[in-house]
Every structure is written in structure tokens, then in C-alpha cells.
Design a protein around this motif. Sequence first.
Motif, PDB file in Angstrom:
ATOM      1  N   LYS A 116     -15.888  -6.520   3.771  1.00  0.00           N
ATOM      2  CA  LYS A 116     -14.591  -7.125   3.429  1.00  0.00           C
ATOM      3  C   LYS A 116     -13.426  -6.196   3.710  1.00  0.00           C
ATOM      4  O   LYS A 116     -12.286  -6.622   3.729  1.00  0.00           O
ATOM      5  CB  LYS A 116     -14.551  -7.468   1.930  1.00  0.00           C
TER       6      LYS A 116
ATOM      7  N   SER B   3     -15.023 -13.551  -2.670  1.00  0.00           N
ATOM      8  CA  SER B   3     -14.882 -14.583  -1.650  1.00  0.00           C
ATOM      9  C   SER B   3     -15.233 -14.011  -0.277  1.00  0.00           C
ATOM     10  O   SER B   3     -14.984 -12.835   0.000  1.00  0.00           O
ATOM     11  CB  SER B   3     -13.458 -15.127  -1.666  1.00  0.00           C
TER      12      SER B   3
ATOM     13  N   ASN C  57     -14.270 -13.549   2.737  1.00  0.00           N
ATOM     14  CA  ASN C  57     -13.231 -13.357   3.753  1.00  0.00           C
ATOM     15  C   ASN C  57     -12.906 -11.871   3.807  1.00  0.00           C
ATOM     16  O   ASN C  57     -13.235 -11.132   2.875  1.00  0.00           O
ATOM     17  CB  ASN C  57     -11.969 -14.127   3.350  1.00  0.00           C
TER      18      ASN C  57
ATOM     19  N   SER D  31      -9.342 -17.378   1.786  1.00  0.00           N
ATOM     20  CA  SER D  31     -10.723 -17.587   1.334  1.00  0.00           C
ATOM     21  C   SER D  31     -11.356 -18.759   2.069  1.00  0.00           C
ATOM     22  O   SER D  31     -10.680 -19.741   2.374  1.00  0.00           O
ATOM     23  CB  SER D  31     -10.750 -17.849  -0.169  1.00  0.00           C
TER      24      SER D  31
ATOM     25  N   GLU E 157     -10.433 -20.297  -5.866  1.00  0.00           N
ATOM     26  CA  GLU E 157     -11.291 -19.448  -6.681  1.00  0.00           C
ATOM     27  C   GLU E 157     -11.254 -19.841  -8.162  1.00  0.00           C
ATOM     28  O   GLU E 157     -10.317 -20.496  -8.622  1.00  0.00           O
ATOM     29  CB  GLU E 157     -10.855 -17.979  -6.578  1.00  0.00           C
TER      30      GLU E 157
ATOM     31  N   HIS F  74      -1.607 -11.672  -0.626  1.00  0.00           N
ATOM     32  CA  HIS F  74      -3.029 -11.968  -0.639  1.00  0.00           C
ATOM     33  C   HIS F  74      -3.182 -13.345  -0.040  1.00  0.00           C
ATOM     34  O   HIS F  74      -2.219 -14.088   0.066  1.00  0.00           O
ATOM     35  CB  HIS F  74      -3.506 -11.943  -2.094  1.00  0.00           C
TER      36      HIS F  74
HETATM   37 MG    MG Z   1     -10.932 -13.261  -2.758  1.00  0.00          MG
END
Ligand code: MG
Length: 319
Positions: free
Chosen positions: A54, A141, A143, A149, A178, A228
Motif C-alpha cells: 500500500k 482497503s 488501494n 478505495s 469504509e 485521502h
Molecule cells: Mg483506506
Amino acid sequence: MTTISVKNDAKNAIEEAVQHLRTGSVVAIPTETVYGLAADATNGLAVAKIFELKNRPSFNPLICHVDGLEMAQQYGEFNALAQKLAEAFWPGPLTLVVPIAKTSDAHELVTANLDSIGLRHPKGTSAKIISALGKPLAAPSANRSGKISPSTAHHVASEFSGTDLLIIDEDACSVGLESTIVKIEDQRLTLLRPGGISKVEIENATGLKVELPSINTKILAPGMMKSHYAPNAKVILNCEECAEDAGWLGFGEKAFSAKAGLNLSKSASLIEAASNLYSYLRQIDDMGVETICVAPIPEHGMGIAINDRLKRAAADKDL
Ligand code: MG
Ligand code: TXA
């Protein structure tokens, strides 16, 4: 190469996932919220691979996914309030942050050396994989850090193309955002991240007020970082109009002849909008526009979680 293990062979897919996890590999798994990048939470080397894949800042703890309250109680201390929340909302999109139990053998990379642990019982195939493995799965997640995500196996494959990764395919994630994260300290509830279960639902189930973190709270969740879930294009929120060469992400009836346009929900359903959000941001971004204009989204119910993600997608990436 990414390998996608398909859903119509569910039994084999579960066995294959478990085999990979037992040998310390990372597997992408479907949950009702988004796809997760999962590893055996008790295996430090395996968990480290998640951070590497990640490219994730190591101060962020990971959610530990369990197959029910019994396994959860081996890892976290559940007072009556935590139990009540687990019984009301599990399996489902609610992560409970509770004190670590003495019996926990989760690796410290999972908890980032905090004295608390985030636990969640997801729905469907992922819970079956956890039961078959007999251990919890640490899974953020699926990604790259800071990116959108994934809500389909195909999104995961494009995010990690060129990487040796097993992806377990199931239908697209039904919630699409999420999980809600709530921290429980005695009788005190703090919302660390809005998500699939609303603050009001939690207040109704417990009879307690859910507090919002104070602005002085240090970053406890990557979802709390200012930038984000970011597409490559610049994102502008609450747009009442849209230039022709921009992308338009609509909600409700209003339409524009933008270069790339998608509507989160023509019938103005916030639930439908949440489930489409990441996939549509990705699709518009892939069409190569420089700007994505987003329609106003009502700030209630799932709209609160949608606006939270949109604000971060729109934040200045240098922050
Ligand atoms: Mg995440
Ligand atoms: O829906 C979800 O929650 C997805 C799916 C895969 O389950 N997972 C997910 O994980 O979003 P991730 O790692 O992207 O977000 C986990 C969040 C992070 O914001 C992390 O900081 C927070 O959980 N978290 C985990 N343990 C915590 C703890 N002990 N204290 C505070 N926050 C914690």
C-alpha cells in the motif's frame, strides 16, 4: 500478475485464500464495505507486506477482521456497551476500537503499538475465510495509500497490476464506503470515522451520545488525514454548474453536458450514491479530465460519510 479467483467457485476460492494466508501471503478479499488487502494479523511479516504494497505510513493501525464476537473477545476487551454494539451491528460496517485483550497475539504492526485495537466482523465470504483460517485478518482497503478505495475486484486488479496478488472476487461491495469507526472508553463513544452505520443509529442502539473527536486529536485513522481517497483530477465540491471540458459527478436530477458525466443517484438516494461513489470517481478520473465538479450532497444519513470522503478527495494534496 494479479490472479482473480472467481465467485462462482466460492468453495475453491476460500480454500485458495486460506492456503495463501497460511504461508504469509497477502490476499485481496471482498467485504460489504470495500475490498480489503488481508494478511494473518498474527504474522508480522505478512502484515508488513500490506504496508509495503500500500505504501502506507506505518503510524496507521489496521482493522482486525474477525468471524464473530467470540474471536473478537480474544483480541479486545468488550465491556457491556461494546458487546451491545457488536450484537446490534455485526456482521456489518462497524469497527469497534476497544482496549487490547491480554490474550491478543495480534502483531504490534496491526495496532501500531497503541493500547487499543480496531475490530470488525464483516459479512459474506471474508468472514468464511477468517473462520476457515481460524485467525483474524488485518485488512486495510485494497488501494495504494491516499488513493480511491476499491469496490470491485477489477478496481483492485488495476490498482495492483504487475503485482503478484490473489484477488477473491464477489459481487461489488454493497455499502461502497469504509466502515464507521467508533472508539469505546468505558461509557464514552467517539466517532473516529463516519461510514456505513450512522451516528444516529449508534445513539439509538445505545441511548448514549456519540462524540466527535476534538480538533486536537492526533491522526488516529488515515481517513482522518486531510488529503485521502484522492483522484488525479482536481475535485471541486458543491457545484451548481460545470464547464464542458470538466467531469461532472451529479446527484439528483440536475444534468450538464460535461466531457465526462456520471450521476451518483438520479433518484437522490444517498445509499445508492455511497455505493457508486468510489467507482464513479475512478471512472471519471480515467477519462482524463483535469477537474471533477461534484453536485451538492445533502448532509444527513449516509450523506455525512459521502461528504467526509469528498472533502478529503478535494483537499490540497500537498497538505
Ligand atoms: Mg483506506
Ligand atoms: O470498511 C473498512 O473498514 C475497510 C474494510 C476492508 O474492512 N477497511 C478499512 O481499513 O478501511 P483502513 O486500514 O483503510 O482503515 C482502518 C482505520 C484506520 O483509519 C485506522 O487508523 C483505524 O481504522 N484504526 C485501526 N485500529 C485503530 C485503533 N486502535 N485506534 C484508532 N484507530 C484505529
